[in-house]
Scaffold this motif. Structure first.
Motif, mmCIF file in Angstrom:
data_model
loop_
_atom_site.group_PDB
_atom_site.id
_atom_site.type_symbol
_atom_site.label_atom_id
_atom_site.label_comp_id
_atom_site.label_asym_id
_atom_site.label_seq_id
_atom_site.Cartn_x
_atom_site.Cartn_y
_atom_site.Cartn_z
ATOM 1 N N SER A 44 -5.317 52.385 50.027
ATOM 2 C CA SER A 44 -4.463 51.409 49.341
ATOM 3 C C SER A 44 -5.320 50.304 48.734
ATOM 4 O O SER A 44 -6.468 50.088 49.136
ATOM 5 C CB SER A 44 -3.463 50.795 50.325
ATOM 6 N N ARG A 56 -7.471 45.216 42.031
ATOM 7 C CA ARG A 56 -6.565 45.872 41.085
ATOM 8 C C ARG A 56 -7.138 45.822 39.671
ATOM 9 O O ARG A 56 -7.084 46.811 38.939
ATOM 10 C CB ARG A 56 -5.183 45.219 41.122
ATOM 11 N N ARG A 112 4.870 52.093 43.566
ATOM 12 C CA ARG A 112 4.979 51.182 44.703
ATOM 13 C C ARG A 112 5.629 51.877 45.878
ATOM 14 O O ARG A 112 6.518 52.701 45.713
ATOM 15 C CB ARG A 112 5.806 49.967 44.307
ATOM 16 N N TYR A 137 -9.644 54.976 46.087
ATOM 17 C CA TYR A 137 -8.215 54.841 45.776
ATOM 18 C C TYR A 137 -7.609 56.213 45.481
ATOM 19 O O TYR A 137 -6.527 56.542 45.958
ATOM 20 C CB TYR A 137 -8.022 53.905 44.579
ATOM 21 N N ALA A 160 -9.285 45.957 49.304
ATOM 22 C CA ALA A 160 -9.556 44.517 49.221
ATOM 23 C C ALA A 160 -10.110 43.996 50.545
ATOM 24 O O ALA A 160 -11.049 43.202 50.555
ATOM 25 C CB ALA A 160 -8.280 43.770 48.844
ATOM 26 N N GLY A 161 -9.538 44.438 51.643
ATOM 27 C CA GLY A 161 -10.026 44.013 52.950
ATOM 28 C C GLY A 161 -11.439 44.491 53.219
ATOM 29 O O GLY A 161 -12.285 43.755 53.725
ATOM 30 N N ARG A 168 -4.741 47.182 49.097
ATOM 31 C CA ARG A 168 -4.926 46.192 50.174
ATOM 32 C C ARG A 168 -6.073 46.576 51.101
ATOM 33 O O ARG A 168 -6.872 45.730 51.508
ATOM 34 C CB ARG A 168 -3.644 46.030 50.973
ATOM 35 N N ALA A 169 -6.152 47.859 51.449
ATOM 36 C CA ALA A 169 -7.244 48.317 52.320
ATOM 37 C C ALA A 169 -8.591 48.141 51.627
ATOM 38 O O ALA A 169 -9.569 47.701 52.259
ATOM 39 C CB ALA A 169 -7.028 49.782 52.711
ATOM 40 N N SER A 194 -9.994 39.752 46.763
ATOM 41 C CA SER A 194 -8.541 39.637 46.670
ATOM 42 C C SER A 194 -7.925 40.931 46.145
ATOM 43 O O SER A 194 -8.590 41.746 45.486
ATOM 44 C CB SER A 194 -8.151 38.485 45.745
ATOM 45 N N TYR A 195 -6.640 41.071 46.420
ATOM 46 C CA TYR A 195 -5.872 42.212 45.924
ATOM 47 C C TYR A 195 -5.963 42.265 44.396
ATOM 48 O O TYR A 195 -6.210 43.329 43.809
ATOM 49 C CB TYR A 195 -4.409 42.057 46.372
#
Length: 75
Positions: free
Chosen positions: A33, A49, A62, A28, A38-39, A35-36, A44-45
């Motif tokens: 990101s 987090r 953001r 990070y 998490a994928g 999202r990246a 999950s996002y």
């Protein structure tokens, strides 16, 4: 009703959780990101987090970087 298909991810605890959190923190801070991450981790996002938050990450604003530099980091 049970969903079929993908099995549930294993719960991370203790040292394994700390190691994963440290790896995610490094990625990070290098610009990935949430999202990246998490994928990539198939989580999950919100889960990613929370791991980052527990690892002491200072979150970017953001929308990503709009100007050169990183104004959210202290000099």
């Amino acid at each position: 009703m049970m969903l079929t298909g993908k099995p549930r991810a294993r719960t991370l605890t203790g040292i394994a959780r700390a190691q994963v959190a440290a790896e995610l923190k490094t990625k990070y801070e290098r610009g990935a990101s949430i999202r990246a991450l998490a994928g990539e981790a198939d989580r999950s996002y919100g889960y990613i987090r929370r791991l980052l938050l527990a690892a002491g990450v200072v979150f970017r604003p953001r929308g990503g970087v709009k100007r050169p530099g990183r104004p959210w980091e202290e000099a």
